[in-house]
Every structure is written in structure tokens, then in C-alpha cells.
Design a protein around this motif. Sequence first.
Motif, short mmCIF file in Angstrom:
data_model
loop_
_atom_site.label_atom_id
_atom_site.label_comp_id
_atom_site.label_asym_id
_atom_site.label_seq_id
_atom_site.Cartn_x
_atom_site.Cartn_y
_atom_site.Cartn_z
N ARG A 166 -5.49 -15.25 2.21
CA ARG A 166 -6.66 -15.19 3.11
C ARG A 166 -6.66 -13.87 3.89
O ARG A 166 -6.56 -13.88 5.12
N PRO A 167 -6.77 -12.74 3.22
CA PRO A 167 -6.72 -11.47 3.94
C PRO A 167 -7.83 -11.33 4.99
O PRO A 167 -7.65 -10.63 5.98
N LEU A 168 -8.95 -12.01 4.78
CA LEU A 168 -10.05 -11.93 5.75
C LEU A 168 -10.02 -13.08 6.75
O LEU A 168 -10.87 -13.14 7.64
N ARG B 100 -14.59 -13.67 12.67
CA ARG B 100 -13.32 -12.98 12.43
C ARG B 100 -13.38 -12.17 11.13
O ARG B 100 -12.89 -11.05 11.08
N GLN B 101 -13.98 -12.71 10.10
CA GLN B 101 -14.07 -12.00 8.83
C GLN B 101 -14.83 -10.69 8.99
O GLN B 101 -14.42 -9.65 8.47
N LEU B 102 -15.92 -10.73 9.72
CA LEU B 102 -16.70 -9.52 9.97
C LEU B 102 -15.90 -8.51 10.78
O LEU B 102 -15.95 -7.30 10.51
N GLU B 103 -15.14 -8.98 11.75
CA GLU B 103 -14.30 -8.10 12.56
C GLU B 103 -13.26 -7.38 11.69
O GLU B 103 -13.03 -6.18 11.85
N ILE B 104 -12.68 -8.10 10.75
CA ILE B 104 -11.69 -7.51 9.85
C ILE B 104 -12.35 -6.48 8.92
O ILE B 104 -11.84 -5.37 8.75
N VAL B 105 -13.48 -6.83 8.34
CA VAL B 105 -14.18 -5.91 7.45
C VAL B 105 -14.60 -4.65 8.20
O VAL B 105 -14.44 -3.53 7.71
N ARG B 106 -15.12 -4.81 9.41
CA ARG B 106 -15.51 -3.63 10.20
C ARG B 106 -14.31 -2.76 10.53
O ARG B 106 -14.41 -1.54 10.51
N PRO C 53 0.81 -1.22 0.00
CA PRO C 53 0.00 0.00 0.00
C PRO C 53 0.85 1.28 0.00
O PRO C 53 0.53 2.23 -0.72
N GLU C 54 1.91 1.28 0.76
CA GLU C 54 2.76 2.47 0.81
C GLU C 54 3.46 2.68 -0.53
O GLU C 54 3.54 3.80 -1.04
N LEU C 55 3.96 1.59 -1.12
CA LEU C 55 4.63 1.70 -2.42
C LEU C 55 3.69 2.22 -3.51
O LEU C 55 4.10 2.97 -4.39
N MET C 56 2.42 1.79 -3.44
CA MET C 56 1.45 2.18 -4.45
C MET C 56 0.72 3.48 -4.13
O MET C 56 -0.06 3.97 -4.93
N GLY C 57 0.96 4.02 -2.95
CA GLY C 57 0.27 5.25 -2.56
C GLY C 57 -1.19 5.03 -2.20
O GLY C 57 -2.01 5.93 -2.35
N ILE C 58 -1.51 3.84 -1.71
CA ILE C 58 -2.88 3.54 -1.28
C ILE C 58 -3.19 4.39 -0.05
O ILE C 58 -2.40 4.45 0.88
N ALA C 59 -4.33 5.05 -0.06
CA ALA C 59 -4.67 5.99 1.02
C ALA C 59 -4.89 5.30 2.36
O ALA C 59 -4.39 5.74 3.38
N ARG C 60 -5.67 4.25 2.37
CA ARG C 60 -6.00 3.55 3.62
C ARG C 60 -5.88 2.06 3.41
O ARG C 60 -6.37 1.53 2.42
N ALA C 61 -5.22 1.40 4.35
CA ALA C 61 -5.06 -0.04 4.24
C ALA C 61 -5.06 -0.67 5.62
O ALA C 61 -4.56 -0.09 6.58
N LEU C 62 -5.63 -1.85 5.68
CA LEU C 62 -5.59 -2.67 6.89
C LEU C 62 -4.72 -3.87 6.57
O LEU C 62 -4.95 -4.58 5.59
N VAL C 63 -3.69 -4.09 7.39
CA VAL C 63 -2.77 -5.21 7.19
C VAL C 63 -3.08 -6.26 8.25
O VAL C 63 -3.03 -5.98 9.45
N THR C 64 -3.42 -7.46 7.80
CA THR C 64 -3.80 -8.54 8.72
C THR C 64 -2.67 -9.55 8.87
O THR C 64 -1.86 -9.71 7.95
#
Length: 78
Positions: free
Chosen positions: A37-39, A47-53, A20-31
Motif C-alpha cells: 500500500r505505497p499510497l 492521504r493518497q493525494l497528499e502522497i502523490v503530490r 531505489p538507491e540500489l537500482m539507481g532510481i533518480a527520485r523516490a518517495l519512501v512512505t
Amino acid sequence: LESAGLPTVGIYVRSFGHIPELMGIARALVTPNLMGRPLGAPNDPKRQLEIVRSALALLENPVPSIVEFDKPYRLPPC
């Protein structure tokens, strides 16, 4: 999208947490989940809902940020 006024957020596994930093992504959540399996594991809706929230909560902050999801990944019992 961000420059057009549409806020965005991405969800990444730790292996790709630098992207995300290399690409200039504004907001990112790193799991801490396994690659692919990012979720989290299949059939773990809690757990998936917790990550999405957590990811959606980043949209409330106008300041771009890359945030670590701080709950460790554990494989569900077989």
C-alpha cells in the motif's frame, strides 16, 4: 527515461526503501505505509493525494533524491 530527458519518480513503502538507491532510481518517495500500500489504505483519498503530490513535487528538483514521507501510517477505524 532520465537519460532521455524524462524525469521520473517512484513511490516505495519503507520495507523496500533501500531499493531505489540500489537500482539507481533518480527520485523516490519512501512512505511509512504497509507493504503493498505505497499510497496508503483504500478509501483514503486525502492521504493518497497528499502522497502523490509529495512525489510529484520531487520532479521540481533537478537533483536526484530519495525522500522519506514523514507522516506516520495509521489504520483507518473500522
